[in-house]
Structure formats: structure tokens, C-alpha cells
Write a protein that holds these residues in place. Structure first.
Motif, PDB file in Angstrom:
ATOM      1  N   UNK A 103       0.917  -1.132   0.066  1.00 33.35           N
ATOM      2  CA  UNK A 103       0.189   0.162   0.018  1.00 33.35           C
ATOM      3  C   UNK A 103       0.753   1.216  -0.016  1.00 33.35           C
ATOM      4  N   UNK A 104       0.367   2.383  -0.530  1.00 35.28           N
ATOM      5  CA  UNK A 104       1.160   3.609  -0.445  1.00 35.28           C
ATOM      6  C   UNK A 104       0.505   4.416   0.233  1.00 35.28           C
ATOM      7  N   UNK A 105       1.277   5.165   1.230  1.00 35.81           N
ATOM      8  CA  UNK A 105       1.067   6.061   2.228  1.00 35.81           C
ATOM      9  C   UNK A 105       2.014   7.339   1.979  1.00 35.81           C
ATOM     10  N   UNK A 121       4.359  -2.725   3.320  1.00 39.26           N
ATOM     11  CA  UNK A 121       3.791  -4.003   3.141  1.00 39.26           C
ATOM     12  C   UNK A 121       2.586  -4.004   4.517  1.00 39.26           C
ATOM     13  N   UNK A 122       1.338  -4.802   4.004  1.00 34.57           N
ATOM     14  CA  UNK A 122       0.338  -4.894   4.884  1.00 34.57           C
ATOM     15  C   UNK A 122       0.542  -5.436   6.151  1.00 34.57           C
ATOM     16  N   UNK A 138      12.506  -5.559   7.203  1.00 34.01           N
ATOM     17  CA  UNK A 138      12.964  -6.438   5.842  1.00 34.01           C
ATOM     18  C   UNK A 138      11.774  -6.806   4.908  1.00 34.01           C
ATOM     19  N   UNK A 139      10.601  -6.796   5.374  1.00 38.40           N
ATOM     20  CA  UNK A 139       9.344  -7.110   4.626  1.00 38.40           C
ATOM     21  C   UNK A 139       9.051  -5.936   3.951  1.00 38.40           C
ATOM     22  N   UNK A 140       9.126  -4.612   4.321  1.00 34.12           N
ATOM     23  CA  UNK A 140       8.641  -3.546   3.111  1.00 34.12           C
ATOM     24  C   UNK A 140       9.686  -3.231   2.282  1.00 34.12           C
ATOM     25  N   UNK A 141      10.981  -3.566   2.727  1.00 37.95           N
ATOM     26  CA  UNK A 141      12.173  -3.385   1.658  1.00 37.95           C
ATOM     27  C   UNK A 141      12.159  -4.372   0.617  1.00 37.95           C
ATOM     28  N   UNK A 142      11.391  -5.304   0.866  1.00 44.77           N
ATOM     29  CA  UNK A 142      11.320  -6.522  -0.667  1.00 44.77           C
ATOM     30  C   UNK A 142      10.566  -5.844  -1.608  1.00 44.77           C
ATOM     31  N   UNK A 143       9.826  -4.791  -1.577  1.00 41.03           N
ATOM     32  CA  UNK A 143       9.021  -4.214  -2.890  1.00 41.03           C
ATOM     33  C   UNK A 143       9.796  -3.515  -3.693  1.00 41.03           C
TER      34      UNK A 143
END
Length: 208
Positions: A103-105, A121-122, A138-143
């Protein structure tokens, strides 16, 4: 004594809950950081409702009550940093892949700071490892790697369109000649003759 930014959320005979708001806010709303200390010394930390593993910050989940231990706990909590999401700085090819995972914020790190559009990441981990420079879990950087993969796929597809498979141009050239010579042939007859001519040419090349 608790630091001034922390406030009492709940207090009972068995547990005391304190909270503070993160300096970061997302879409205008800061995250709630909550710590609970039970009467038997069990410490739990949560950020935006997600329980955080204190051991990754070398903080004990068991507290021995004393004035020094309480002060030490709040000092240690200062090293816990909230994930700010992945800030995509590539304006020419921005991240456009969104589904039920990303999601974009709009994130503002501090008051009066310039807002930045981030991807989260959600199931964001909510916090980042000690010493993180990117301020991204680490989860958000995967995008970031996901965006790079899609960019490579687009570039590969573009090259394939620019450089068709070997034989495509020859097939089309032969088909064009046959259409001029024998315009009454059916589509299947054109295809069959083109294939036979190409096979014959290939056989000659191999024999040579």
C-alpha cells in the motif's frame, strides 16, 4: 520515573500499560507504541498493535523492579525505531505494482518535515533492526526488489519486441513474396509453403 512523552493507558492490580506516539505519522496518523509491565515483571512491547520481540533489541522481557531498572528500560526503548516504509526515489520509473500486499502512504518523519510517499507491506514488521540506515523493515524493503524484477521483465519484453526470434523476418519476407505471386492461396497454404521453403534453405545451410 517514566519519560514525559509516555502516558498512562491502563492500570490494574496485575498490569500497568503505558503508551506514547511515534514521531512518524502515516497519512496524518502517528503509531501507538505501547508497553505493558505486569506485577510479576513481564514486559511486552507493541507497535500499532503488533507485538514486538524485545530480544532483537537486547532488551529483557523480564524486569526486576527497582528505580534503576525502570529508568534503564525506558532508555533501552529509545533504540527501538519505527519502520518508515520504503521510500521509492526513482521518479522516472516509480513503483506502480500494488495488490493486497502493498500500500502507498504519505509519511512525515518529524513535525514540519517534508512529507514523502512510501510503500509499506500490509504485514509490516513495524520496527527496524538496530543500526538500520534505510529505516525500512525487511518486509517492506522487499518491494524494492519486486519493482526491480518488474523493470527487468519490461526491459526484456521490450528487447524481444525490438529483436524478434531468428527466422521471423525471413518467414514474413517469404510470405509477402508468395502473396504477390499467388494471391489466391489460402492462409494454411501460405504457411505450409513458407515453412517448406525455410526448411529447404536451412537444409542447404547445414549441408554447406
Amino acid at each position: 520515573m517514566k519519560p514525559p512523552e509516555w502516558f498512562l493507558l491502563d492500570k490494574s492490580e496485575s498490569v500497568c500499560k503505558l503508551g506514547c506516539m511515534s514521531k512518524e505519522n502515516f497519512n496524518g496518523t502517528p503509531m501507538m507504541i505501547e508497553i505493558s509491565i505486569s506485577n510479576d515483571g513481564i514486559v511486552q512491547l507493541s507497535v500499532a498493535g503488533k507485538l514486538i520481540d524485545l530480544s532483537q533489541f537486547y532488551i529483557s522481557s523480564k524486569l526486576v523492579f527497582s528505580v534503576n531498572s525502570i529508568n534503564a528500560l525506558f532508555r533501552c526503548l529509545k533504540i527501538v525505531s519505527v519502520c518508515q516504509g520504503y521510500h521509492d526515489k526513482n521518479k522516472e520509473q516509480p513503483f506502480t505494482f500494488f495488490n493486497d500486499k502493498y500500500m502507498k502512504e504519505v509519511c512525515i518523519v518529524q513535525k514540519d518535515a517534508e512529507p514523502k510517499v512510501v510503500i509499506r507491506h500490509i504485514n509490516c514488521y513495524k520496527v527496524v533492526p538496530i543500526g538500520s540506515v534505510s529505516h525500512t523493515c525487511k518486509r517492506c524493503i522487499k518491494c524494492k526488489s519486486r519493482r526491480n524484477e518488474r523493470m527487468k521483465q519490461k526491459q526484456l519484453g521490450k528487447k524481444e519486441n525490438e529483436n524478434p526470434l531468428p527466422g521471423c523476418n525471413q518467414f514474413n519476407d517469404i510470405r509477402s513474396v508468395l502473396s504477390n505471386i499467388a494471391p489466391n492461396l489460402t492462409e494454411n497454404q501460405h504457411t505450409l509453403l513458407c515453412s517448406q521453403i525455410m526448411a529447404s534453405n536451412l537444409k542447404k545451410i547445414v549441408m554447406v
